[in-house]
Design an enzyme around this catalytic site. Structure first.
Site, mmCIF file in Angstrom:
data_model
loop_
_atom_site.group_PDB
_atom_site.id
_atom_site.type_symbol
_atom_site.label_atom_id
_atom_site.label_comp_id
_atom_site.label_asym_id
_atom_site.label_seq_id
_atom_site.Cartn_x
_atom_site.Cartn_y
_atom_site.Cartn_z
ATOM 1 N N LYS A 194 0.831 -1.220 0.000
ATOM 2 C CA LYS A 194 0.000 0.000 0.000
ATOM 3 C C LYS A 194 0.853 1.253 0.000
ATOM 4 C CE LYS A 194 0.381 1.584 4.418
ATOM 5 N NZ LYS A 194 0.377 2.934 4.999
ATOM 6 N N ASP A 247 -6.429 0.615 4.316
ATOM 7 C CA ASP A 247 -5.146 1.302 4.379
ATOM 8 C C ASP A 247 -4.759 1.880 3.019
ATOM 9 O OD1 ASP A 247 -3.035 2.265 5.825
ATOM 10 O OD2 ASP A 247 -2.036 0.333 6.101
ATOM 11 N N ARG A 258 2.527 9.913 4.435
ATOM 12 C CA ARG A 258 3.932 10.228 4.121
ATOM 13 C C ARG A 258 4.304 9.825 2.701
ATOM 14 N NH1 ARG A 258 6.813 7.219 9.213
ATOM 15 N NH2 ARG A 258 5.401 8.032 10.806
ATOM 16 N N GLU A 284 8.142 4.368 3.791
ATOM 17 C CA GLU A 284 8.538 2.970 3.565
ATOM 18 C C GLU A 284 8.384 2.547 2.105
ATOM 19 O OE1 GLU A 284 9.949 0.798 5.484
ATOM 20 O OE2 GLU A 284 9.240 0.871 7.560
#
Lengths: 341, 341
Positions: A194, A247, A258, A284
């Site tokens: 995701k 999500d 982010r 990430e």
């Protein structure tokens, strides 16, 4: 592990680790220890009773201790929550291994894969801390809103149902609803992919492709995530739930995501290194993109969105070209792109 | 019906009808006739070469004619596109019936159910215009962005695959990608329910419940939509596609979604009648909410979100109480809420 009382260690004093530690400490009878890697950061949090760097304006409860001593943090803890970026999980678990009780439950919060090995976080946990039950807490959870007491829902996944139920009790509060799931790998793939999709959505928004294009991208993206997740052994319904759809929707549509923000800035012409250097938060998806592409190749799954994102973060393609390629995909029958599992 | 050339009638000169008519007329060899109910509106569009009321700042192509004569509009048309609000579809089709060729394909754009009968729009089409193939064009499609040439994707659903393929050709342009689907009822249920979910999302946002809560609501909402859709004979994968997930995401997260905006204003304390009176756009979710609840009762499906929305639009519950009830639902195993079909 009991739902009330008992010590919980949270390893990692970033935004989400601090939020989860503060959440757990809402139960005044519970001992919560938050471990920060940097002694000066631990001292600063402890003295200010607030993590000014990662979670400003949030006073921490008095039953939440902060330390840079990882052995002390995990000693006697029935639950060890891992809240460091994916690339550091193995190293932190190695540091924690000697002090962690053989009966402790490990709960991973990191959303990503180990670079190089392509291990999921639960695989890393099982290698470093063999024999302990491993669980994942995931879902559409922007940390600051949960710290501020706004409502949210999450999933705790564990293959051992009694452990999942205990963790559900542990993490549930009136504003934080926790659902159980037994599909650990599905939740992990969802959490890893995701963030890559959020980068793509941010790029599309940065190029002003419009809300229609973003909705189409989210749809194709969740199909892509589901294909990989099913191929890796996850359940299709996990991807329709909070860890998948929930999500993905949050990360691709919230301007406070982010990864979305990194994609947005890339599309506006900023250079990745400069974007990453401008924040102390970890996006990430940047690290996950090549891992997802490598996993897709291993499992024989087509992941066109993640491939474009991986090319952009590797500097091989401009964001504008990647978005244009994604929005010009072949049309066909809708079912063609969906997983069958 | 041929993909190139041939006359197409578009019934309804609102924002989306006008956009689709203009889209079809991008093929300069195609004759497109847009029917407006009001003669003065038809004349105004025709003279300004722009629908200032519903689609301002969009010049209309010269091969797009505008008329208030419905018989003339449908005469000789191989494709009749129905673009009026759900509650007017039967009446408009009755007006069009005598002039519509027995071989014409009917393409419905309305997203909703017929009040009272709870018929889907394709059922209405089949009753009023028996024997003609019926199709649905749906998906995450905000009209102004498509009129402005921004990229979007859509689904054309028809039980007869050759017709679906012809319509795919007809509606496809470089910035508008059309996927085929054979699940007419699934697409219709998705289009009807998503507007109700958008009202709920707008209410949650109007109450500042936060992005996490909205993502959870979207997730539970799509599960609710899918449960009803599967019970009514739709395919589960339709709801994971553009007509389901895609349109739900768009309608629940875009501040330009009409239904989201109505929910937002209700949550801020405005009265429904005043909100509806302040716009000449139709928010279909207001009419669909009681229909969805009635359909759910008929099919034995639990639809807690739509029930709360129906109570709010009926004036039986405050938006704040409805949102609070939704965010305090029982926790459990995640799979419990998902459709099995």
């Amino acid at each position: 592990v009991g739902p009330d009382g008992g010590k919980v260690a949270v390893l990692g004093a970033g935004s989400w680790g601090t939020t989860v530690a503060a959440l757990l400490a809402l139960d005044a009878h519970r001992e919560v220890v938050l471990w920060a890697r940097s002694p000066s950061h631990a001292t600063a949090i402890s003295e200010a009773r607030c993590n000014d760097r990662y979670l400003p304006n949030t006073p921490l409860p008095h039953n939440l201790a902060v330390t840079a001593d990882i052995g002390g943090a995990v000693a006697g803890a029935g639950v060890v929550v891992v809240a460091v970026p994916a690339r550091w999980v193995r190293e932190v678990l190695v540091l924690a291994a000697r002090g962690t009780a053989p009966t402790a439950v490990i709960v991973n919060l990191a959303k990503g894969f180990e670079p190089g090995t392509l291990c999921t976080m639960s695989e890393v946990c099982e290698e470093v801390l063999p024999g302990r039950p491993v669980a994942v807490l995931t879902g559409p959870n922007l940390a600051p809103d949960i710290a501020a007491g706004l409502p949210a829902a999450a999933v705790v996944a564990c293959r051992e149902e009694p452990v999942a139920l205990v963790l559900q009790q542990l993490f549930s509060f009136s504003h934080f609803r926790v659902y159980t799931n037994d599909d650990v790998v599905g939740c992990e793939v969802a959490g890893g992919v995701k963030n890559v999709l959020a980068l793509a959505a941010g790029m599309a928004d940065g190029l002003e492709a419009g809300d229609n294009a973003r909705a189409a991208l989210v749809t194709r993206g969740l199909a892509e995530l589901s294909r990989l997740g099913v191929a890796m052994g996850g359940h299709a319904w996990t991807f329709a739930g909070l860890a998948g759809l929930g999500d993905v929707v949050l990360s691709c549509t919230s301007r406070r995501s982010r990864n979305w923000a990194v994609g947005f800035r890339l599309a506006q012409g900023e250079v990745l290194a400069a974007v990453l250097a401008s924040t102390h938060q970890v996006a990430e998806g940047v690290g996950s993109a090549p891992s997802v592409v490598a996993l897709a190749a291993r499992y024989g799954v087509v992941t066109p969105i993640c491939e474009q994102v991986a090319a952009v973060v590797a500097g091989r393609r401009a964001a504008a070209d990647a978005v244009a390629a994604l929005l010009e995909r072949e049309r066909g029958h809708e079912r063609a792109g969906l997983p069958t599992g």
